[in-house]
Design a protein around this motif. Structure first.
Motif, PDB file in Angstrom:
ATOM      1  N   PRO A  13       0.872  -1.348   0.104  1.00 22.21           N
ATOM      2  CA  PRO A  13       0.032   0.084  -0.106  1.00 22.21           C
ATOM      3  C   PRO A  13       0.813   1.185  -0.219  1.00 22.21           C
ATOM      4  CG  PRO A  13       0.051  -0.910   2.420  1.00 22.21           C
ATOM      5  CD  PRO A  13       0.835  -1.838   1.210  1.00 22.21           C
ATOM      6  N   ASP A  28      -2.969   4.872  -0.245  1.00 22.74           N
ATOM      7  CA  ASP A  28      -3.930   3.635   0.295  1.00 22.74           C
ATOM      8  C   ASP A  28      -4.135   3.714   1.811  1.00 22.74           C
ATOM      9  OD1 ASP A  28      -4.140   2.550  -2.470  1.00 22.74           O
ATOM     10  OD2 ASP A  28      -2.016   1.824  -2.166  1.00 22.74           O
ATOM     11  N   TYR A  54      -7.776  -0.415  -1.452  1.00 20.31           N
ATOM     12  CA  TYR A  54      -6.639  -1.140  -1.758  1.00 20.31           C
ATOM     13  C   TYR A  54      -6.633  -2.722  -1.472  1.00 20.31           C
ATOM     14  CZ  TYR A  54      -2.167  -3.375  -0.274  1.00 20.31           C
ATOM     15  OH  TYR A  54      -1.281  -4.179  -0.168  1.00 20.31           O
TER      16      TYR A  54
END
Length: 355
Positions: free
Chosen positions: A196, A200, A210
């Protein structure tokens, strides 16, 4: 990376990290997850040690038998909400307790000591926590079911407290994590899920978006599990609510443990999942370049017979056990994708006679 064999331990380490973040998903293709069950649930906090309490989700039996109890233990990094679909399905005939082990979700998170002999997250401590929950709720005997690393707790609890266990359900666990290589710190491989980025982690909803992108499917129980694993920071950004030191301590303790099956006397159901396709192992690689997909397929082809053989070895170590293989499943959520099959197998074990 010199060979597929070299990739195996690193692959397992990365998958453990992914599961620890709660990145799991499924579609209820075989009866679970798509329609919420009507069973009511009571959320409890049960003290198990000084300054440590565990989050317990308690579904009363729809049949009214409070003495027929199933306990569900989640895999590495997951919490009781992972069973928000399976538990109410089982509660049609049983009282069901889903427990978040220490270190995760809404349970207490004592920091481990910087000591090689620290027992804060050792399987023996987790088993003591489980016993404390059962004693606090005055639950005497249980069917104990555990996913993935929870197999350690099943084996140790059943061997240490045989009079408290009527039956065991091993949900895609491993025969012996230590013998399989033990703990190894994660290292990058070409098969890793994309990490991520700051965007995210900017909010809960961004984090969920995500998770949806890197998973096979997404649905409410796993979203609840994901949310319960997040800490919302000032300003709305998020991070895992399990501190890294705890995540590492739990991972190390789980994968450096060798279970003793000789002490287990309870009947057992062993469920092994055969992923079958890349979509069930590396869903984020479906759009990767051909060379990466080919290498991932080779790794999958290498792993599949090993996982099936491991399940057979586990079943052989538990005389009288039943071994059920589920094809084309995702390790993290097969018990929801194939919920009806899992429930039927547990009920069959119950009908055939438990202790």
């Amino acid at each position: 990376m010199n060979s597929i064999t070299d990739a195996i331990p690193h692959f397992h380490a990365r998958r453990r990290l992914l599961s620890g973040m709660g990145a799991m998903a499924a579609l209820a293709a075989c009866g679970g997850g798509s329609v919420p069950h009507a069973a009511k649930v009571i959320d409890r906090q049960i003290g198990v040690a000084p300054g440590v309490s565990l989050h317990v989700r308690d579904w009363p039996s729809a049949g009214g038998d409070s003495d027929d109890v199933i306990v569900l233990l989640a895999g590495l990094g997951a919490n009781a909400h992972a069973f928000d679909s399976l538990a109410p399905a089982l509660a049609r005939r049983h009282r069901v307790l889903a427990i978040t082990r220490r270190g995760y979700g809404a349970s207490g998170k004592p920091l481990p000591a910087n000591d090689a002999n620290d027992m804060t997250y050792a399987p023996a401590t987790l088993v003591a926590d489980l016993l404390a929950v059962l004693d606090a709720l005055k639950v005497q005997r249980i069917i104990l079911a555990g996913h993935s690393i929870a197999g350690n707790e099943l084996t140790l609890f059943a061997g240490s407290h045989p009079r408290r266990v009527r039956g065991l359900v091993y949900l895609d666990t491993t025969f012996d994590y230590l013998a399989s290589g033990g703990y190894e710190a994660p290292e990058p491989t070409p098969f890793d899920e994309p990490p991520p980025g700051p965007a995210d982690l900017a909010s809960v909803e961004a984090s969920i978006a995500y998770a949806r992108r890197i998973n096979k499917h997404w649905w409410p129980a796993l979203e609840a599990n994901w949310r319960d694993a997040l800490e919302v920071l000032p300003g709305g950004a998020v991070q895992p609510n399990t501190p890294p030191a705890i995540a590492t301590a739990m991972d190390m303790a789980a994968h450096n443990f060798s279970p003793d099956y000789r002490r287990v006397r309870a009947p057992a159901l062993v469920i092994t999942v055969d992923p079958g396709t890349l979509r069930n192992l590396f869903p984020w690689l479906l759009q990767a370049d051909p060379a990466t997909r080919a290498a991932a397929q080779a790794l999958l082809d290498f792993i599949r017979p090993l996982r099936l053989a491991d399940g057979e070895r586990l079943a052989a170590a538990l005389p009288g056990s039943r071994h059920l293989v589920l094809r084309d499943g995702f390790h993290s959520d097969f018990f929801i994708e194939y919920e009806n099959t899992v429930v039927d197998a547990i009920e069959a074990m119950r009908r055939e006679g438990l202790q």
